[in-house]
Design a protein around this motif. Sequence first.
Motif, PDB file in Angstrom:
ATOM      1  N   SER A 160     -20.334 -62.602   3.286  1.00 59.78           N
ATOM      2  CA  SER A 160     -18.969 -63.266   2.647  1.00 59.78           C
ATOM      3  C   SER A 160     -17.720 -62.743   3.176  1.00 59.78           C
ATOM      4  N   LEU A 161     -17.446 -61.512   3.422  1.00 55.41           N
ATOM      5  CA  LEU A 161     -16.449 -61.060   4.300  1.00 55.41           C
ATOM      6  C   LEU A 161     -16.133 -61.570   5.624  1.00 55.41           C
ATOM      7  N   LEU A 162     -17.360 -61.758   6.493  1.00 53.01           N
ATOM      8  CA  LEU A 162     -17.190 -62.286   7.688  1.00 53.01           C
ATOM      9  C   LEU A 162     -16.908 -63.825   7.661  1.00 53.01           C
ATOM     10  N   THR A 163     -17.294 -64.457   6.717  1.00 51.53           N
ATOM     11  CA  THR A 163     -17.174 -65.857   6.580  1.00 51.53           C
ATOM     12  C   THR A 163     -15.427 -66.146   6.358  1.00 51.53           C
ATOM     13  N   LEU A 164     -14.976 -65.273   5.425  1.00 55.12           N
ATOM     14  CA  LEU A 164     -13.528 -65.220   5.116  1.00 55.12           C
ATOM     15  C   LEU A 164     -12.934 -64.914   6.348  1.00 55.12           C
ATOM     16  N   MET A 165     -13.405 -63.857   7.189  1.00 57.28           N
ATOM     17  CA  MET A 165     -12.712 -63.407   8.393  1.00 57.28           C
ATOM     18  C   MET A 165     -12.521 -64.805   9.339  1.00 57.28           C
ATOM     19  N   SER A 166     -13.557 -65.485   9.402  1.00 53.87           N
ATOM     20  CA  SER A 166     -13.684 -66.771  10.340  1.00 53.87           C
ATOM     21  C   SER A 166     -12.786 -67.983   9.891  1.00 53.87           C
ATOM     22  N   TYR A 167     -12.256 -67.746   8.618  1.00 50.66           N
ATOM     23  CA  TYR A 167     -11.507 -68.923   8.229  1.00 50.66           C
ATOM     24  C   TYR A 167     -10.111 -68.667   7.829  1.00 50.66           C
ATOM     25  N   ASN A 168      -9.791 -67.426   7.387  1.00 51.94           N
ATOM     26  CA  ASN A 168      -8.620 -66.873   6.735  1.00 51.94           C
ATOM     27  C   ASN A 168      -7.470 -66.811   7.776  1.00 51.94           C
ATOM     28  N   GLU A 169      -6.195 -67.398   7.411  1.00 52.80           N
ATOM     29  CA  GLU A 169      -5.083 -66.992   8.238  1.00 52.80           C
ATOM     30  C   GLU A 169      -4.603 -66.055   7.828  1.00 52.80           C
ATOM     31  N   ASP A 170      -4.848 -64.849   8.133  1.00 53.91           N
ATOM     32  CA  ASP A 170      -4.370 -63.428   7.436  1.00 53.91           C
ATOM     33  C   ASP A 170      -3.276 -63.038   8.049  1.00 53.91           C
ATOM     34  N   THR A 171      -2.168 -62.898   7.104  1.00 58.07           N
ATOM     35  CA  THR A 171      -0.985 -62.499   7.794  1.00 58.07           C
ATOM     36  C   THR A 171      -1.119 -60.841   8.090  1.00 58.07           C
ATOM     37  N   ASN A 172      -2.139 -60.359   7.503  1.00 63.26           N
ATOM     38  CA  ASN A 172      -2.166 -58.870   7.869  1.00 63.26           C
ATOM     39  C   ASN A 172      -2.461 -58.598   9.339  1.00 63.26           C
ATOM     40  N   VAL A 173      -3.342 -59.589   9.672  1.00 61.20           N
ATOM     41  CA  VAL A 173      -3.730 -59.558  11.345  1.00 61.20           C
ATOM     42  C   VAL A 173      -2.637 -59.839  11.984  1.00 61.20           C
ATOM     43  N   ILE A 174      -2.107 -60.933  11.556  1.00 60.55           N
ATOM     44  CA  ILE A 174      -0.920 -61.504  12.448  1.00 60.55           C
ATOM     45  C   ILE A 174       0.173 -60.382  12.768  1.00 60.55           C
TER      46      ILE A 174
END
Length: 299
Positions: free
Chosen positions: A203-217
């Motif tokens: 589920s976490l990997l699924t989120l990471m594959s879609y989510n526009e995560d501002t933490n990452v950016i």
Amino acid sequence: MINAATISDLARYALLREVSLSPKPGLVDRYNNGAHTDMDYALFLLSIDAISPFFKLFYEQGSVTANLSPPLALQALRKTGIACEQAMFKATGGVNTHKGAVFALGLLCGAAGRLTAKHHTVNVATLCAEVSAICHNLTEKDLGQAKRNNTLTAGEKIYLTYGLSGARGEAEGGFATVCRYALPAYTGALTQGMPADHAELISLLTLMSYNEDTNVISRAGLSGLKFVQQQAQKILFALKEEGDFDLRHQTEALNAAFTSQGISPGGSADLLSVMLFLYYIQVAFSKGEGASAERESVC
Ligand SMILES: CC(C)(COP(=O)(O)OP(=O)(O)OC[C@H]1O[C@@H](n2cnc3c(N)ncnc32)[C@H](O)[C@@H]1O)[C@@H](O)C(=O)NCCC(=O)NCCS
Ligand SMILES: Nc1ncnc2c1ncn2[C@@H]1O[C@H](COP(=O)(O)OP(=O)(O)OP(=O)(O)O)[C@@H](O)[C@H]1O
């Protein structure tokens, strides 16, 4: 019956499951701190103890403001949220362990109180719809206001630069990424007989594959976000194609890659807590009573 105690218990359990899931890529877990130098598993447990008492307050706040308009209900919830954030920062010595999780779970607990006070059914769909209604126009209001502030948060800077709305947009959209992708991925993995932590990682990997995560950016730019999304998609694809795929080993390798580049998918970790909370509500609700969700030992 869903009540303040059940809701608070499920929110706290969701946070415990999230941080205890090990290994995770780039994030704090029981084995290492991922890309973080300022926090570890013990600090997350301290933070969870500090913020958990507020989930009841979010629920009660949602209940007593049930007849107010959504913007006024949000205003009340945010006061509780800011107090909760302050308790978090006091417990962690100023480290941001759960800012995004406080926001999302605070809104969900408030929405549960609001729905119950209005004698509406509480389930995944109604909770997410209520959060979306409470947060209507939040992104534009908050981030539109940001233009006039001189001290911008990471999320505000990213909105003004790229137009990506981060945690606010997810809430305003009723946690669509969770409901459309992450929750089905989790329940699908459980139905296939996978253990809970394996299903949580999928589920976490699924989120990471879609989510526009501002933490990452904020840590690694848009190229970092693209890297996170591609790597997560690659693992999920291989998992589907290769029967004896070693998910744990691949996750450990991804953790090493993220850690060396300072990448942390913290936004997706927050949404994993949201997904788990919604799943526990689904289980509790389908049992009629406020039964505690089926629990695996946390670690
Ligand atoms: C909206 C929030 C998250 C603040 O956002 P802000 O712009 O300050 O930070 P930023 O957007 O960089 O991210 C904050 C957190 O959201 C998480 N996050 C980032 N991207 C995402 C995403 N796409 N989806 C979900 N969560 C995300 C991250 O883990 C991060 O910790 C919230 O904390 C807030 O409104 N704070 C102000 C005080 C307040 O009102 N608090 C109480 C809210 S109930
Ligand atoms: N297990 C986890 N490990 C790390 N971060 C997590 C985890 N679970 C949720 N998060 C989210 O990620 C955020 C931490 O990420 P990060 O440290 O990049 O945020 P920040 O404090 O805003 O950035 P910085 O530390 O660069 O100032 C937390 O506030 C939380 O919302």
